[in-house]
Motif scaffolding. Structure first.
Motif, PDB file in Angstrom:
ATOM      1  N   GLN A 118     125.645 176.896  35.236  1.00  7.92           N
ATOM      2  CA  GLN A 118     125.229 176.466  33.946  1.00  7.92           C
ATOM      3  C   GLN A 118     123.993 175.587  34.198  1.00  7.92           C
ATOM      4  OE1 GLN A 118     125.365 176.394  30.638  1.00  7.92           O
ATOM      5  NE2 GLN A 118     126.117 178.306  30.934  1.00  7.92           N
ATOM      6  N   ARG A 130     129.370 170.566  27.138  1.00 17.54           N
ATOM      7  CA  ARG A 130     129.112 172.077  26.431  1.00 17.54           C
ATOM      8  C   ARG A 130     128.873 173.070  27.769  1.00 17.54           C
ATOM      9  NH1 ARG A 130     123.777 173.151  23.177  1.00 17.54           N
ATOM     10  NH2 ARG A 130     122.764 172.704  25.069  1.00 17.54           N
ATOM     11  N   LEU A 143     120.669 170.350  21.829  1.00 21.62           N
ATOM     12  CA  LEU A 143     121.884 170.315  20.873  1.00 21.62           C
ATOM     13  C   LEU A 143     121.316 170.433  19.447  1.00 21.62           C
ATOM     14  CD1 LEU A 143     123.577 167.346  22.185  1.00 21.62           C
ATOM     15  CD2 LEU A 143     124.231 169.513  22.755  1.00 21.62           C
ATOM     16  N   GLU A 146     129.324 176.204  21.478  1.00 21.53           N
ATOM     17  CA  GLU A 146     128.425 176.936  21.136  1.00 21.53           C
ATOM     18  C   GLU A 146     128.393 178.183  22.265  1.00 21.53           C
ATOM     19  OE1 GLU A 146     124.386 175.279  20.426  1.00 21.53           O
ATOM     20  OE2 GLU A 146     123.635 176.413  22.052  1.00 21.53           O
ATOM     21  N   PRO A 147     128.493 177.801  23.497  1.00 22.37           N
ATOM     22  CA  PRO A 147     128.856 178.904  24.677  1.00 22.37           C
ATOM     23  C   PRO A 147     129.935 180.061  24.358  1.00 22.37           C
ATOM     24  CG  PRO A 147     128.833 176.705  25.630  1.00 22.37           C
ATOM     25  CD  PRO A 147     129.049 176.499  24.264  1.00 22.37           C
ATOM     26  N   VAL A 200     130.563 181.028  21.102  1.00 14.58           N
ATOM     27  CA  VAL A 200     130.323 181.959  19.922  1.00 14.58           C
ATOM     28  C   VAL A 200     130.180 183.443  20.220  1.00 14.58           C
ATOM     29  CG1 VAL A 200     128.494 182.485  18.269  1.00 14.58           C
ATOM     30  CG2 VAL A 200     129.160 180.057  18.896  1.00 14.58           C
ATOM     31  N   ILE A 201     129.622 183.785  21.118  1.00 16.73           N
ATOM     32  CA  ILE A 201     129.322 185.393  21.641  1.00 16.73           C
ATOM     33  C   ILE A 201     130.755 185.956  21.810  1.00 16.73           C
ATOM     34  CG2 ILE A 201     126.641 185.314  22.270  1.00 16.73           C
ATOM     35  CD1 ILE A 201     127.525 185.385  25.078  1.00 16.73           C
ATOM     36  N   ALA A 247     131.271 176.574  29.240  1.00 13.12           N
ATOM     37  CA  ALA A 247     130.601 177.819  29.258  1.00 13.12           C
ATOM     38  C   ALA A 247     131.120 178.472  30.612  1.00 13.12           C
ATOM     39  CB  ALA A 247     129.251 177.699  29.225  1.00 13.12           C
TER      40      ALA A 247
END
Lengths: 302, 272
Positions: free
Chosen positions: B91, B160, B101, B113-114, B116-117, B164
């Motif tokens: 990362q 964050r 952000l 956020e990481p 989400v996919i 990830a």
């Protein structure tokens, strides 16, 4: 929170309108000539008749006195009296204002309906055929003054005979075409600008793409400048509407305004000026409210 | 040299940007990274130091999988990683962590956020735990990221990045001048936090910097980059004592000058 925000904005609006009214009075007073200019050089009218007329219309009052009595009439809803029609300005203004508003609202709705997707698609496929085509057409439209555009549309309407002159589609077409280039370009550049922001790049780096990226990152971030632009576009449409109406024969505020200026019909000039100022302020206010809706940072008061 | 294989091995990496133009087909530009070899062992810290334009950020972005190298190999634990896999092991924290952000997100959302996919999210407990790990209070979770201070934003960006990464494996965290925008006391807090997380989270660090000040204090090895190439690699001590390349000499001189200007001396932690 929302109440305070709204109150502050409304206060700004009232102050702005007060400023506009004072300024219009001063500028109009400074302009040469008055309503009786023609009458004065008319050999059939005696000096005493002129003086009586001057007295009747209140033309020899001082500016502050005129302003204050006008303010008084505003509170009663009449906005002064038109010299040439001998009627309260408001009775002349409202039906025409409605016509102008119909035109502007239809054009506002249409132009944004076209500009938003066009700007988004142009930004999404930057340098693609749609982007290049749009850029070419918008530059072309940007170079055409509203006046020329209106004449062109009128010419086409008459030549093809598709629409009779005075059909609302003619002024609406002109207004949409006149507003479009600026809107499309702003939407496109706002999105391209946002796409370069670190937080969007970070989201991309986390693999977020497609609709999710558009709706959660790109569009919200681009919404701020566009909300302000929305308000300003209302104001812009009103002012170009005045011109376009006059050329295309639409019975809105435009022709009345022009007539009033030519006749030096003092209060009938002030009326449309104030009304456009009200529309402008309302547009900006709507933009601010939109901003409040789309940006949580304004809601939380940062 | 070592028995354990390097966690990261970069071989002959180059990255050339070409500029598309309407008239000519393509103009190859000067390579941003021109044949870089480096390796990094698990839980170690490598600093890459160079002037702006030396290619250090491009190198970092290639390693983090944010950019496709023009040629060369990047191996992670002896294998070449699939693009989607890279982000779960390597990362990068951006130059201005605060700006990376989304200002419209709440802290808890930004942290996820990481995920989400993958369509996942942390439960309340894990969110709180992860915030606590980087020194952010539970009460922060519902704030907007734009309401945080610079130091808090940097901590959130770190949390964050950690979110990830696959847990329980050795991973790499790249700091692309991420601390440069913070004031000195916050910078020191962040360095301590990163050093504390190194063992429990099995983190190796690549520290990208334009001067030696931070690198000298906590990097085990410093690579000096100049015009797209690594011109010198050594431990901080050796680099200070015996700089070879003219550019390294400049960096050392600049850092000594800075050191003599500040009232407090070196101090800091020894390299790892």
């Amino acid at each position: 929170m929302f109440k305070r925000y709204l109150l502050r904005r409304l206060l700004h609006a009232v102050l702005l309108l007060a400023g506009v009214s004072v300024l219009s009075f001063v500028l109009l007073e400074l302009a040469p000539g008055d309503f009786l200019g023609e009458a004065r050089i008319n050999p059939q009218l005696s000096a005493s008749t002129i003086a009586a007329l001057q007295e009747q219309y209140g033309l020899n009052q001082s500016l502050p006195h005129k302003y204050l009595s006008w303010l008084g009439s505003v509170t009663k809803g009449s906005f002064g009296v038109s010299f040439s029609y001998n009627l309260p300005v408001s009775t002349l203004l409202w039906p025409r204002a409605r016509k102008t508003l119909q035109l502007t609202l239809a054009s506002l709705f249409l132009s944004w309906l076209i500009a938003l997707p066009l700007g988004v698609l142009s930004a999404g496929r930057r340098g693609g055929w749609l982007d290049r085509g749009t850029s070419l057409v918008t530059s072309l439209l940007l170079g055409l003054p509203d006046l020329v555009l209106a004449c062109l549309v009128l010419f086409l309407a008459v030549r093809t005979g598709w629409f009779r002159t005075g059909h609302p589609i003619l002024p609406i077409t002109v207004l949409v075409l006149a507003a479009l280039p600026l809107l499309v370009r702003h939407v496109r550049s706002a999105l391209l600008d946002v796409a370069q922001q670190p937080h969007v790049r970070a989201a991309r780096a986390h693999g977020i793409h497609g609709m999710q990226l558009w709706f959660q990152w790109l569009l919200p971030a681009a919404a701020n400048p566009l909300a302000s632009l929305f308000g300003l576009s209302i104001a812009g449409l009103i002012s170009s509407s005045l011109l376009v109406e006059t050329i295309l024969g639409w019975p809105g505020l435009g022709p009345l305004f022009l007539e009033a200026i030519a006749a030096r019909d003092f209060y009938l000039v002030i009326g449309p000026v104030m009304l456009s100022a009200v529309f402008l302020v309302a547009g900006v206010l709507i933009g601010d409210l939109l901003l409040y809706l789309v940006d949580p940072r304004i809601r939380t008061g940062i | 040299m070592h028995n354990d294989p390097a966690l990261l091995r970069v071989e002959r990496l180059t990255k050339t940007y070409s500029r598309r133009s309407w008239l000519a087909a393509r103009h190859p530009e000067m390579p941003a990274v021109a044949g870089v070899d480096l390796e990094l062992r698990a839980k170690h810290c490598l600093a890459i130091v160079g002037a702006s334009g030396s290619g250090k950020s491009t190198l970092a972005r290639c390693i983090a999988g944010l950019e496709q190298p023009t040629s060369g190999r990047i191996q992670f634990a002896g294998r070449e990683l699939h693009a989607a896999m890279i982000h779960r092991r390597i990362q990068l924290i951006f130059q201005d962590p605060g700006a990376s952000l989304n200002p419209r997100f709440r802290v808890a959302e930004a942290l996820e956020e990481p995920l989400v996919i993958h369509g996942k999210n942390f439960g309340r407990e894990e969110t709180v735990e992860r915030l606590r790990q980087v020194g952010l209070a539970e009460s922060m979770a519902e704030r907007l990221t734009s309401q945080l201070s610079g130091g808090q934003k940097a901590r959130l960006a770190l949390a964050r990045a950690l979110a990830a990464l696959d847990q329980g494996h050795p991973n790499i965290l790249i700091l692309d001048e991420s601390l440069a925008s913070l004031d000195l006391s916050v910078q020191a807090q962040m360095v301590n936090l990163l050093l504390d997380l190194r063992k429990p989270r099995q983190l190796a660090y690549i520290l990208i910097a334009h001067d030696l000040s931070l690198a000298l204090h906590w990097a085990g090895e410093i690579a000096v980059m100049y015009q797209g190439q690594i011109v010198e690699r050594n431990t901080p001590h050796m680099l200070l004592a015996d700089p070879r390349h003219p550019h390294t000499k400049q960096l050392v001189a600049a850092s000594l000058e800075k050191e003599s200007l500040t009232t407090e001396g070196g101090g800091g932690r020894p390299g790892v």
